[in-house]
Structures are given as structure tokens and as C-alpha cells.
Design an enzyme around this catalytic site. Structure first.
Site, mmCIF file in Angstrom:
data_model
loop_
_atom_site.group_PDB
_atom_site.id
_atom_site.type_symbol
_atom_site.label_atom_id
_atom_site.label_comp_id
_atom_site.label_asym_id
_atom_site.label_seq_id
_atom_site.Cartn_x
_atom_site.Cartn_y
_atom_site.Cartn_z
ATOM 1 C CB CYS A 131 10.605 -3.851 -3.429
ATOM 2 S SG CYS A 131 11.910 -4.606 -2.284
ATOM 3 C CG HIS B 191 7.596 1.094 -2.435
ATOM 4 N ND1 HIS B 191 7.544 -0.277 -2.549
ATOM 5 C CD2 HIS B 191 9.027 1.123 -1.769
ATOM 6 C CE1 HIS B 191 8.644 -0.886 -2.470
ATOM 7 N NE2 HIS B 191 9.445 0.040 -1.851
ATOM 8 C CD GLU C 264 5.863 5.947 -1.828
ATOM 9 O OE1 GLU C 264 4.843 5.617 -2.602
ATOM 10 O OE2 GLU C 264 6.299 5.486 -1.059
ATOM 11 C CE LYS D 170 6.040 -2.178 0.745
ATOM 12 N NZ LYS D 170 5.331 -1.540 0.078
ATOM 13 C CG HIS E 197 8.997 -4.477 1.822
ATOM 14 N ND1 HIS E 197 8.382 -4.460 0.766
ATOM 15 C CD2 HIS E 197 10.220 -3.908 1.365
ATOM 16 C CE1 HIS E 197 8.657 -4.022 -0.222
ATOM 17 N NE2 HIS E 197 10.240 -3.588 0.110
ATOM 18 C CG PHE F 184 17.679 -2.690 -3.071
ATOM 19 C CD1 PHE F 184 17.039 -1.733 -2.276
ATOM 20 C CD2 PHE F 184 18.495 -3.372 -2.308
ATOM 21 C CE1 PHE F 184 17.138 -1.731 -0.765
ATOM 22 C CE2 PHE F 184 18.691 -3.396 -0.769
ATOM 23 C CZ PHE F 184 17.796 -2.568 -0.216
#
Length: 425
Positions: A173, A314, A325, A346, A351, A410
């Protein structure tokens, strides 16, 4: 440190669950629309998550997606959806920028960098089904070229004659944020004068929905109320909403843009990236790696902590990710409070995985242009980050000179971009 002849953005293109086109997507984002719907792409009755943020087609939306605006009908069958989305977004971005590589010199100095998180997993799923039910001899010869992750970049390069550096970050991502950073570096080293950068994703398919569902990463509590499902920072969140689409930016040095009469939209001022080296799917809880990426982006931009007015987070609507975050932001921006606006778009788009960083960079540019921080939808009861302005439910008009945009993925990959207002000398 800042850059003496800064890199500027001269074109942007978007294909999103809110519609096709930068203007349509931005208008609907600010209006509080959601692109999250019941997933009709395939039979989801056996799946825990039955919603997704799907790109609407022309049949359902006058501003919906039509690949034929950029691709001949005979070519469409050779490419998975993520490639089609990327091509259409690139067409819009290039038209706005006015860049045409119509000489060998221009072709050689135009880079194409398109990230993706997954690539063409829908085609892979269909190929497996074909092998099992009809045999391998019934596979299309275009099977492999239609799902390879680098083929969004490949097709854009071929269609527009770009012969400079080409690449395809596949860093989950963070992929399109890194694609933008890679393009920036190519310009700084002189390997390219113009870079077409961004990301594309089209993986709302049984493999992705089933796999992320098995990892308990997807929102499942709002299958009957899709628009409420994506809720970053909110106590009732239970996972992210899988989305699809593409976003593309055209970047170049300011001197190059002005020499050809292009209009700078914003400055791409800084980029930072790092690795957590912590866990396959979870970010380090204190956000240590994210802090490094943010600080490096600020250092490249030559900005202080007080200069950032808005952060496009994010945050995907997972408890672990949101908390990490916000911990990272709190660690970097120690002492800042409600004067720092932070939101996660988002909540409206879902996403977009490998395209998330690019579409959020576009939103950051538009936030600067219109002096408005987009809202975090569905934020009724925040459980993290309350020391900041999380822009709940409604956009907030405010002064925005510099934006930080984050993308994490990831494998522990972190990427941060700084975008700044362009001020003619």
C-alpha cells in the site's frame, strides 16, 4: 534542504470509486459522498466482507469509467482492470500537463513509474478457474501480460512513446507513494526530465477479498450499511474497505515546466521512505519507521514541523494501523495540537492499496489549491489522535501551505511525501 529548481506537478488524473476524473472525484469527496457499495463484482455470499469501493461504470454513473476513451476495444481484452484504470488516469494527467513526447529526445527523457499492490489478481483467479474447468489450452495468450504488475507502466509507455526509465514498485500500500518518490529521484539525478508517476489497482476479486478476509483485515460489521464501513480513527472501526482505481501525476522541474508553458499545480517538495523490519502485516506500534520516513521527507523539503498545515493520513480504518500512525505523527509533531489538521480520505474512497498514495497526493494538491482539509467521514467517537484536528464529518476551510501525505504497507514499508503551494517568483 529544499531544492533550488524545484520539482512541480503539472498534470493529474484519477479513476476512483467516486467517479472518473480529478474534478468529479474531488467534488464528490468534499460533498461527503462515499464510494463504498455492496460488492457486485462476484458472488460474495460465502465471504465475510460483502462490500467494496468499486469504480462505477458509465452504465451506472454519467461520470463513470469507460476504457474506450483511451484504449481501442480490441486492446481491452489484453489487460486487466488495473491496467485500464492506469491508462485512463494517465491520459487525463498528460492532457492537463500538455506534455507530448513527440521527438526522440523527449521520449528518451520521459520516465514512467506506476506502482501497484497486487497487480492483476482477477485475471489470475480466472486463469485458475479456466485451467480447472476447461484445461490449460483454453487460456488466452494474453493471460500473463494482462496480470503482470509492471504492465500498467508498460502500456502507458507504449501508448505514449515514453522511452526513458520505467518501473513498477510493488510495495503493497506504499507502492504509488514510492513511485512518485522514484520519479522524483530520476529527475534529480538527470535521468529524466519528465516523469509520469502514480499507481493502479483493480483487485476486488475472490483472491483478494478472501485473503484479506482470512487475515481479518477487512471491515465486516457494516455489510448492510456500506457507506458507514470505512471509519478511520473511530472506535467502531473493524477493518479496511477494499477499493480499486488509479491516480497519475506528471512531474518535472519548474524550469522545464515554465520553458514549455505548462502551469505548475503544486511543488513536490520532499520524499522519505524506510522499513520497519518488524512484522509482515503490522506496523511497529510506536511508528518508529514511519517517523523516519516523515522526518526524511521534511528534511528534503527544507521545512520545519510548524510549516505543515495538513496531513493526509494513511490510516485505513484498522485499530492497529490507525494507532501506530497517530503515535508516529505525535512523535514527530511533538507539541502540535488542534492547529494541525489530519484526515483520512479513505473514509470516502476506501483503500486503493497500491494506488492509495497517488490518489492521496492528488487530494493533497487539491487541498492546497482550494485551502480546504477534506473530512474524515464516519468519525463519531475517536479513540486515537484526539489532540489533533481530525476533521470529523465535514471539510474544514483553513490555510494550507504544506501537506504531508503518508503511505504504509505490508512488509513494513513506509513512504511520506511533502507537497507545497507553488508561488510564482
Amino acid at each position: 534542504m529544499g531544492i533550488t529548481d524545484p520539482i512541480v506537478i503539472t498534470g493529474m488524473g484519477v479513476v476512483s470509486p467516486l467517479g472518473t476524473g480529478t474534478g468529479t472525484t474531488w467534488r464528490r469527496l468534499l460533498a461527503g459522498n462515499s464510494g463504498v457499495v455492496v460488492n457486485t463484482r462476484f458472488d460474495t455470499s460465502a465471504f465475510s466482507a460483502r462490500i467494496a469501493a468499486l469504480v462505477p461504470g458509465k452504465a451506472d454513473d454519467p461520470e463513470g469509467f469507460d476504457p474506450l476513451v483511451a484504449v481501442d476495444a480490441k486492446e481491452v481484452k489484453k489487460m486487466d482492470l488495473f491496467i485500464q484504470y492506469g491508462i485512463v488516469a494517465a491520459k487525463e494527467a498528460l492532457e492537463q500537463s500538455g506534455w507530448v513526447a513527440d521527438t526522440p529526445e523527449k521520449q528518451a527523457l520521459t520516465a514512467t513509474i506506476m506502482g501497484t499492490g497486487v497487480g492483476g489478481s482477477p485475471v489470475m483467479a480466472e486463469a485458475v478457474e479456466t485451467i480447472l474447468t476447461r484445461g490449460p489450452r483454453r487460456l488466452s495468450p494474453f493471460t500473463v501480460p494482462s496480470f503482470l504488475p509492471n504492465l500498467a507502466a508498460g502500456w502507458i509507455s507504449i501508448l505514449h512513446g515514453f522511452k526513458g526509465p520505467i518501473g513498477a514498485p510493488v510495495t503493497a500500500c506504499a507502492a504509488s507513494a514510492q513511485a512518485i518518490g522514484d520519479g522524483m529521484r530520476l529527475i534529480l539525478t538527470g535521468e529524466a526530465e519528465v516523469a509520469v508517476v502514480g499507481g493502479a489497482e483493480g483487485s476486488v476479486d475472490p483472491i483478494s477479498v478472501g485473503g484479506f478476509g482470512a487475515a481479518r483485515a477487512l471491515a465486516t460489521a457494516f455489510n448492510d450499511d456500506p457507506q458507514s464501513a470505512s471509519r478511520p480513527f473511530d472506535r467502531r472501526r473493524d477493518g479496511f474497505v477494499l477499493a480499486e482505481g488509479a491516480a497519475v501525476l506528471v512531474i518535472e522541474r519548474l524550469s522545464h515546466a515554465l520553458a514549455r508553458g505548462a502551469t505548475p499545480l503544486a511543488v513536490l517538495a520532499g520524499y522519505g521512505t524506510s522499513a520497519d523490519a518488524y512484522h509482515l502485516t503490522s506496523g511497529e506500534p510506536s511508528g518508529a519507521g514511519a517517523k523516519v520516513a516523515m522526518r526524511n521527507a521534511l528534511r528534503m523539503a527544507g521545512l520545519t514541523l510548524a510549516d505543515i498545515d495538513y496531513i493526509n493520513a494513511h490510516s485505513t480504518s484498522t485499530g492497529v494501523g490507525d494507532a501506530a500512525e497517530l503515535a508516529a505523527i505525535g512523535g514527530v509533531f511533538d507539541g502540535r495540537g488542534k492547529d494541525l489538521s489530519i484526515s483520512s480520505t479513505k473514509s470516502s474512497t476506501g483503500h486503493l492499496m497500491g494506488a492509495a498514495g497517488a490518489i492521496e497526493a492528488v487530494f493533497s494538491v487539491l487541498a492546497i489549491r482550494d485551502q480546504v482539509a477534506p473530512a474524515t467521514l464516519n468519525l463519531n467517537d475517536p479513540d486515537v489522535g484526539e489532540q489533533f484536528d481530525l476533521v470529523p464529518k465535514l471539510p474544514r476551510m483553513r490555510t494550507i501551505r504544506h501537506v504531508l501525505s503518508n503511505g504504509f504497507g505490508f512488509g513494513g514499508v513506509n513512504a511520506s511525501l511533502v507537497l507545497s503551494a507553488f508561488s510564482p517568483a
